[in-house]
Design a protein around this motif. Structure first.
Motif, PDB file in Angstrom:
ATOM      1  N   PHE A 164      -9.690  -0.390  -1.001  1.00  0.00           N
ATOM      2  CA  PHE A 164      -9.486  -0.373  -2.444  1.00  0.00           C
ATOM      3  C   PHE A 164     -10.652  -1.109  -3.102  1.00  0.00           C
ATOM      4  O   PHE A 164     -11.030  -2.202  -2.683  1.00  0.00           O
ATOM      5  N   GLU A 165     -11.221  -0.483  -4.135  1.00  0.00           N
ATOM      6  CA  GLU A 165     -12.329  -1.088  -4.857  1.00  0.00           C
ATOM      7  C   GLU A 165     -12.056  -1.047  -6.352  1.00  0.00           C
ATOM      8  O   GLU A 165     -11.391  -0.142  -6.856  1.00  0.00           O
ATOM      9  N   ILE A 185       0.856  -1.181   0.000  1.00  0.00           N
ATOM     10  CA  ILE A 185       0.000   0.000   0.000  1.00  0.00           C
ATOM     11  C   ILE A 185       0.893   1.233   0.000  1.00  0.00           C
ATOM     12  O   ILE A 185       1.823   1.323   0.796  1.00  0.00           O
ATOM     13  N   SER A 186       0.603   2.163  -0.884  1.00  0.00           N
ATOM     14  CA  SER A 186       1.425   3.373  -1.005  1.00  0.00           C
ATOM     15  C   SER A 186       0.584   4.606  -0.711  1.00  0.00           C
ATOM     16  O   SER A 186      -0.018   5.193  -1.626  1.00  0.00           O
ATOM     17  N   GLY A 237      -2.194   4.316  -3.416  1.00  0.00           N
ATOM     18  CA  GLY A 237      -2.019   3.364  -4.497  1.00  0.00           C
ATOM     19  C   GLY A 237      -1.728   1.985  -3.921  1.00  0.00           C
ATOM     20  O   GLY A 237      -1.512   1.826  -2.720  1.00  0.00           O
ATOM     21  N   SER A 238      -1.713   0.978  -4.772  1.00  0.00           N
ATOM     22  CA  SER A 238      -1.433  -0.385  -4.320  1.00  0.00           C
ATOM     23  C   SER A 238      -0.865  -1.201  -5.469  1.00  0.00           C
ATOM     24  O   SER A 238      -0.884  -0.766  -6.631  1.00  0.00           O
ATOM     25  N   SER A 292      -5.107  -5.592 -16.399  1.00  0.00           N
ATOM     26  CA  SER A 292      -3.978  -4.674 -16.616  1.00  0.00           C
ATOM     27  C   SER A 292      -3.997  -3.481 -15.678  1.00  0.00           C
ATOM     28  O   SER A 292      -3.149  -2.593 -15.777  1.00  0.00           O
ATOM     29  N   ASP A 293      -4.950  -3.426 -14.774  1.00  0.00           N
ATOM     30  CA  ASP A 293      -5.127  -2.251 -13.917  1.00  0.00           C
ATOM     31  C   ASP A 293      -4.743  -2.534 -12.469  1.00  0.00           C
ATOM     32  O   ASP A 293      -5.056  -3.598 -11.927  1.00  0.00           O
ATOM     33  N   TYR A 294      -4.076  -1.537 -11.855  1.00  0.00           N
ATOM     34  CA  TYR A 294      -3.820  -1.563 -10.422  1.00  0.00           C
ATOM     35  C   TYR A 294      -4.947  -0.819  -9.702  1.00  0.00           C
ATOM     36  O   TYR A 294      -5.446   0.194 -10.206  1.00  0.00           O
ATOM     37  N   PHE A 295      -5.308  -1.305  -8.538  1.00  0.00           N
ATOM     38  CA  PHE A 295      -6.396  -0.683  -7.791  1.00  0.00           C
ATOM     39  C   PHE A 295      -5.880   0.495  -6.964  1.00  0.00           C
ATOM     40  O   PHE A 295      -4.878   0.386  -6.257  1.00  0.00           O
TER      41      PHE A 295
END
Length: 210
Positions: free
Chosen positions: A126-127, A50-51, A80-81, A87-90
């Motif tokens: 995160f969703e 987790i950022s 961010g995570s 292809s997507d980051y949550f």
């Protein structure tokens, strides 16, 4: 933990109300977390990063004439995570509440410096959703929530320019204690225990003295 925080908040208010000579500061600023939270599940070995990104820092500082001081912090920001589907980051949000007490070796007309032991809660969510084409298109909804107890040390410096206007800088070094993660995919969910981690969060902003 929620009951402990509520009791501690009540103690802070009672102390502030009953103190004979008490100075108060309310601050609003920006936080800049210095490092990501690298979390590892104890039971399945899964790892998540987790950022927390720059967000809003709000807080209260009170000091008695004898140097005893209390501190409360509420932070909210984007996070961010490395949670990825397709292809997507949550992306998501990070919320943190901390409270504690300590001592202020410097507290005069213009300058304040306090050091505190703090504890509280770090919460992230995160969703997202992905569509998988298998015959008819299928859409999956994902939700990850992290609830982490926190303890650590905070240092706060405040410089007062006028009767009430001040600027402040603060630094919090946190040990993120073992906590919980809940993974939810559509209507099914799983939970796991998380190992401890570490987080450093500086913040700067403006403060009002009263």
């Amino acid at each position: 933990m929620k009951k402990i925080i509520a009791v501690f908040a009540g103690v802070l208010i009672a102390v502030a109300a009953s103190a004979k000579t008490w100075e108060n500061f309310v601050n609003v600023g920006v936080r800049f977390p210095c490092n990501p939270l690298n979390l590892e599940a104890e039971n399945d070995g899964g790892k998540v990063k987790i950022s927390p990104i720059a967000g809003i820092d709000m807080g209260y500082t009170g000091v008695h004439e004898n140097g005893f001081s209390v501190r409360a912090i509420l932070d909210y920001g984007y996070a961010g995570s490395d949670i990825k589907f397709g292809s997507d980051y949550f992306d998501g949000m990070n919320l943190e509440f901390l409270a504690g007490c300590g001592y202020a070796p410097i507290h005069d007309k213009n300058m304040f410096l306090g050091v505190y032991g703090i504890f509280g809660i770090n919460y992230s969510m995160f969703e997202g959703s992905t569509e998988i084409l298998i015959g008819n298109r299928t859409k999956n909804e994902y939700k990850y929530t992290f609830l982490l107890p926190v303890m650590g040390v905070n240092g706060t410096f405040i410089y007062t320019f006028s009767k009430s206007f001040s600027v402040y800088g603060t630094m919090t070094a946190e040990i993120v204690l073992p906590g919980k993660i809940e993974r939810k995919v559509n209507s099914s969910s799983t939970k796991a225990d998380l190992k401890s981690s570490f987080l450093v969060v500086p913040a700067i902003g403006v403060s009002w003295k009263f």
